[in-house]
Enzyme design. Sequence first.
Site, mmCIF file in Angstrom:
data_model
loop_
_atom_site.group_PDB
_atom_site.id
_atom_site.type_symbol
_atom_site.label_atom_id
_atom_site.label_comp_id
_atom_site.label_asym_id
_atom_site.label_seq_id
_atom_site.Cartn_x
_atom_site.Cartn_y
_atom_site.Cartn_z
ATOM 1 C CB CYS A 8 -0.977 -0.017 1.171
ATOM 2 S SG CYS A 8 -0.216 0.015 2.815
ATOM 3 C CG ASN A 11 4.322 -1.717 5.280
ATOM 4 O OD1 ASN A 11 5.430 -2.018 5.720
ATOM 5 N ND2 ASN A 11 3.370 -2.618 5.188
ATOM 6 C CB CYS A 13 -3.802 1.687 6.954
ATOM 7 S SG CYS A 13 -3.505 3.203 7.908
ATOM 8 N NE ARG A 14 -4.559 1.453 1.689
ATOM 9 C CZ ARG A 14 -4.322 2.166 0.603
ATOM 10 N NH1 ARG A 14 -5.168 2.074 -0.413
ATOM 11 N NH2 ARG A 14 -3.275 2.957 0.511
ATOM 12 C CB SER A 15 0.216 -3.488 2.747
ATOM 13 O OG SER A 15 1.078 -2.604 3.393
ATOM 14 C CG ASP A 123 -5.261 5.636 2.409
ATOM 15 O OD1 ASP A 123 -5.336 5.212 3.586
ATOM 16 O OD2 ASP A 123 -4.338 6.340 1.992
#
Length: 163
Positions: A8, A11, A13-15, A123
């Site tokens: 993401c 690195n 939140c999402r990934s 995001d």
Amino acid sequence: MSSVLFVCLGNICRSPMAEGLFRFKLAERGIEGIEVDSAGTAAYHEGEPPDPRTREVLSRHGIHYPMTARQVRDADFDRYEYILAMDRANLADLQSRCPASLSDRLHLVLHGEAGAGESDVPDPYYGGPQGFERVFGMLDTALDGWLDRVLDRTDGAGRATPR
Ligand code: 4NP
């Protein structure tokens, strides 16, 4: 041995959510030998743990893995067989850095299942906690598809089968 890198922007939140959830799915099935990591296209949060809201969602689902943010490195393109971007901006950044001979390793994470309608994992950084739970739900479905796809190419224990 197969390997998956989730990417993401930051690195945090999402990934890392994808990394934790994918590790958990592998562990639930007793699958070892698949290397999993995550990274950001940007270095803003290098060395930091995941965002507290990501940790909270993972924790609520019983998922606890230590993770530290890092930026994508050139060596990642050679090392990871599947490089899964959270959104189209992340994918474009990766495409601009990846050697052409390795670009078939780059994918949008939401294209893991046939017929997935949305392209981007939104995001959640600037929103509230519900955005993080929504991301978890999107990843949960998509990662089941990727798990099948990665395992199709392995013997079920993470070792690549000849084809
Ligand atoms: P991520 O979210 O890409 O899912 O980790 C973000 C985290 C931090 C920032 C942007 C997105 N930031 O601008 O600091």
